[in-house]
Design a protein around this motif. Structure first.
Motif, PDB file in Angstrom:
ATOM      1  N   VAL A   1     -11.151  71.464  42.384  1.00 36.66           N
ATOM      2  CA  VAL A   1      -9.921  71.790  42.064  1.00 36.66           C
ATOM      3  C   VAL A   1      -9.684  72.076  40.511  1.00 36.66           C
ATOM      4  O   VAL A   1      -9.585  71.117  40.106  1.00 36.66           O
ATOM      5  CB  VAL A   1      -9.258  70.011  42.077  1.00 36.66           C
ATOM      6  CG1 VAL A   1      -7.575  70.348  42.254  1.00 36.66           C
ATOM      7  CG2 VAL A   1      -9.283  69.737  43.861  1.00 36.66           C
TER       8      VAL A   1
ATOM      9  N   LEU B   1     -14.072  63.502  48.019  1.00 34.33           N
ATOM     10  CA  LEU B   1     -13.156  62.723  49.017  1.00 34.33           C
ATOM     11  C   LEU B   1     -13.788  61.874  50.334  1.00 34.33           C
ATOM     12  O   LEU B   1     -14.767  62.755  51.617  1.00 34.33           O
ATOM     13  CB  LEU B   1     -11.689  63.353  50.015  1.00 34.33           C
ATOM     14  CG  LEU B   1     -10.668  64.202  48.384  1.00 34.33           C
ATOM     15  CD1 LEU B   1     -10.302  65.424  49.564  1.00 34.33           C
ATOM     16  CD2 LEU B   1     -10.623  63.561  47.773  1.00 34.33           C
TER      17      LEU B   1
ATOM     18  N   HIS C   1      -4.190  66.070  35.512  1.00 28.69           N
ATOM     19  CA  HIS C   1      -5.364  66.540  34.465  1.00 28.69           C
ATOM     20  C   HIS C   1      -4.241  66.851  33.550  1.00 28.69           C
ATOM     21  O   HIS C   1      -2.795  67.155  33.731  1.00 28.69           O
ATOM     22  CB  HIS C   1      -5.591  67.503  34.824  1.00 28.69           C
ATOM     23  CG  HIS C   1      -7.289  67.812  35.957  1.00 28.69           C
ATOM     24  ND1 HIS C   1      -6.909  68.813  36.806  1.00 28.69           N
ATOM     25  CD2 HIS C   1      -7.328  67.174  36.224  1.00 28.69           C
ATOM     26  CE1 HIS C   1      -8.217  68.646  37.465  1.00 28.69           C
ATOM     27  NE2 HIS C   1      -8.534  67.523  37.050  1.00 28.69           N
TER      28      HIS C   1
ATOM     29  N   SER D   1      -6.104  60.369  47.776  1.00 23.26           N
ATOM     30  CA  SER D   1      -6.083  60.878  47.229  1.00 23.26           C
ATOM     31  C   SER D   1      -5.425  61.171  45.720  1.00 23.26           C
ATOM     32  O   SER D   1      -4.535  62.378  46.222  1.00 23.26           O
ATOM     33  CB  SER D   1      -8.142  61.306  46.884  1.00 23.26           C
ATOM     34  OG  SER D   1      -7.995  61.574  45.619  1.00 23.26           O
ATOM     35  N   GLN D   2      -5.717  61.464  44.573  1.00 20.66           N
ATOM     36  CA  GLN D   2      -5.339  62.115  43.649  1.00 20.66           C
ATOM     37  C   GLN D   2      -5.765  62.523  43.126  1.00 20.66           C
ATOM     38  O   GLN D   2      -6.821  61.992  42.641  1.00 20.66           O
ATOM     39  CB  GLN D   2      -3.700  60.909  42.772  1.00 20.66           C
ATOM     40  CG  GLN D   2      -2.833  60.692  43.792  1.00 20.66           C
ATOM     41  CD  GLN D   2      -1.805  60.252  42.681  1.00 20.66           C
ATOM     42  OE1 GLN D   2      -2.180  59.458  41.905  1.00 20.66           O
ATOM     43  NE2 GLN D   2      -0.132  60.104  42.742  1.00 20.66           N
ATOM     44  N   VAL D   3      -5.497  63.907  41.632  1.00 22.58           N
ATOM     45  CA  VAL D   3      -6.046  64.062  40.770  1.00 22.58           C
ATOM     46  C   VAL D   3      -5.192  65.063  39.400  1.00 22.58           C
ATOM     47  O   VAL D   3      -4.033  65.157  40.133  1.00 22.58           O
ATOM     48  CB  VAL D   3      -6.932  65.203  41.008  1.00 22.58           C
ATOM     49  CG1 VAL D   3      -5.822  66.500  41.358  1.00 22.58           C
ATOM     50  CG2 VAL D   3      -7.477  66.597  40.603  1.00 22.58           C
TER      51      VAL D   3
ATOM     52  N   SER E   1     -10.409  71.512  35.517  1.00 21.15           N
ATOM     53  CA  SER E   1     -10.782  71.749  36.556  1.00 21.15           C
ATOM     54  C   SER E   1     -12.101  70.227  36.686  1.00 21.15           C
ATOM     55  O   SER E   1     -12.387  70.167  35.631  1.00 21.15           O
ATOM     56  CB  SER E   1     -11.737  73.105  37.028  1.00 21.15           C
ATOM     57  OG  SER E   1     -12.124  73.256  35.601  1.00 21.15           O
ATOM     58  N   THR E   2     -11.709  69.799  37.796  1.00 18.34           N
ATOM     59  CA  THR E   2     -13.460  69.117  38.192  1.00 18.34           C
ATOM     60  C   THR E   2     -13.362  69.345  39.548  1.00 18.34           C
ATOM     61  O   THR E   2     -13.116  69.554  40.328  1.00 18.34           O
ATOM     62  CB  THR E   2     -12.241  67.855  38.004  1.00 18.34           C
ATOM     63  OG1 THR E   2     -11.598  67.550  38.941  1.00 18.34           O
ATOM     64  CG2 THR E   2     -11.471  67.260  36.668  1.00 18.34           C
ATOM     65  N   ASN E   3     -14.549  68.331  40.127  1.00 18.92           N
ATOM     66  CA  ASN E   3     -14.972  68.483  41.352  1.00 18.92           C
ATOM     67  C   ASN E   3     -14.461  67.070  41.556  1.00 18.92           C
ATOM     68  O   ASN E   3     -14.299  65.781  41.052  1.00 18.92           O
ATOM     69  CB  ASN E   3     -16.721  67.916  41.313  1.00 18.92           C
ATOM     70  CG  ASN E   3     -17.030  69.904  40.888  1.00 18.92           C
ATOM     71  OD1 ASN E   3     -16.692  70.816  41.100  1.00 18.92           O
ATOM     72  ND2 ASN E   3     -18.301  69.433  39.918  1.00 18.92           N
ATOM     73  N   HIS E   4     -14.051  67.454  42.702  1.00 17.44           N
ATOM     74  CA  HIS E   4     -13.032  65.936  43.505  1.00 17.44           C
ATOM     75  C   HIS E   4     -13.444  65.440  44.788  1.00 17.44           C
ATOM     76  O   HIS E   4     -14.417  66.801  45.534  1.00 17.44           O
ATOM     77  CB  HIS E   4     -12.126  66.800  44.199  1.00 17.44           C
ATOM     78  CG  HIS E   4     -10.843  65.175  44.078  1.00 17.44           C
ATOM     79  ND1 HIS E   4     -10.820  64.671  42.904  1.00 17.44           N
ATOM     80  CD2 HIS E   4     -10.274  65.301  44.992  1.00 17.44           C
ATOM     81  CE1 HIS E   4      -9.338  63.290  43.095  1.00 17.44           C
ATOM     82  NE2 HIS E   4      -9.420  64.110  44.175  1.00 17.44           N
TER      83      HIS E   4
ATOM     84  N   SER F   1     -16.157  67.870  48.723  1.00 16.30           N
ATOM     85  CA  SER F   1     -16.791  67.705  47.863  1.00 16.30           C
ATOM     86  C   SER F   1     -16.088  69.246  47.168  1.00 16.30           C
ATOM     87  O   SER F   1     -16.079  70.069  48.063  1.00 16.30           O
ATOM     88  CB  SER F   1     -18.431  67.986  47.368  1.00 16.30           C
ATOM     89  OG  SER F   1     -18.280  68.055  45.892  1.00 16.30           O
TER      90      SER F   1
ATOM     91  N   SER G   1     -17.069  74.603  47.974  1.00 16.48           N
ATOM     92  CA  SER G   1     -16.695  73.377  49.241  1.00 16.48           C
ATOM     93  C   SER G   1     -17.597  73.256  50.641  1.00 16.48           C
ATOM     94  O   SER G   1     -17.687  73.941  50.602  1.00 16.48           O
ATOM     95  CB  SER G   1     -14.941  73.243  48.972  1.00 16.48           C
ATOM     96  OG  SER G   1     -14.048  72.715  48.422  1.00 16.48           O
TER      97      SER G   1
END
Length: 193
Positions: free
Chosen positions: A99, A144, A134, A130-132, A139-142, A96, A184
């Protein structure tokens, strides 16, 4: 003497039997009865089924890692090792992280896990895991998650890698759009077969 052939089916009910009249010794089940086995429907003693959680290794980190690269780079702090107790075990990889994408238009970042055993590295997330994506500067919490089958009882080291795939600006782990450092969490769970 009363022979078995002279007793009708269902003639002896539970009410006619003394408590504990039938013990483990009177059962014809195969296998060995113990505190760690149970009697299965096929009349055999067996250990409980798979899916046992055998060990957990976890760490947190706050180091920020930034990249403008369009090829994979290690995420600082995103490395963790585990030594499986059996070659049949699987390893559940959980991460977690926060990003941040810094771009005036849009930015896409990609993440993957690499496992190393005895100097031999393997991509355990099929290249792009995994892709992020925006729009400008968000910003986001990601989160995996990958299930791996290392097939070893040697130490297996897992590391998280990432890169920016398009547009300008950079991709950064452990930072939000207020430039605050985030935390993280990296966890490895050994799951028994």
């Amino acid at each position: 003497a009363v022979v078995t052939a002279a007793i009708a089916d269902d003639a002896i009910t539970a009410a006619l039997m003394a408590d504990d009249a039938v013990g483990v010794a009177q059962l014809s089940a195969t296998g060995t009865a113990s505190s760690s086995t149970f009697l299965r429907g096929d009349n055999s003693w067996a250990a409980a089924g798979g899916g046992k959680m055998l060990q957990v290794v976890s760490q947190t980190w706050t180091t920020s890692t930034q990249t403008t690269s369009t090829s994979y780079a290690d995420v600082t702090g995103g490395t963790l090792a585990i030594t499986p107790s059996a070659t049949s075990s699987k390893v559940l990889i959980l991460v977690s992280l926060g990003v941040y994408t810094d771009s005036d238009s849009s930015a896409v970042g990609e993440f993957k896990f690499v496992r190393t055993i005895g100097g031999s590295a393997a991509d355990v997330s099929n290249s792009v895991f995994s892709q992020v994506s925006h729009p400008a500067r968000q910003s986001t919490n990601h989160f995996l998650m990958v299930l791996d089958s290392p097939s070893t009882t040697s130490a297996a080291t897992y590391k998280l890698q990432f890169f920016r795939t398009d547009q300008s600006g950079y991709l950064e782990v452990n930072r939000n759009d207020n430039a605050d450092i985030q935390r993280s969490v990296f966890t490895l769970i050994e799951v028994g077969a």
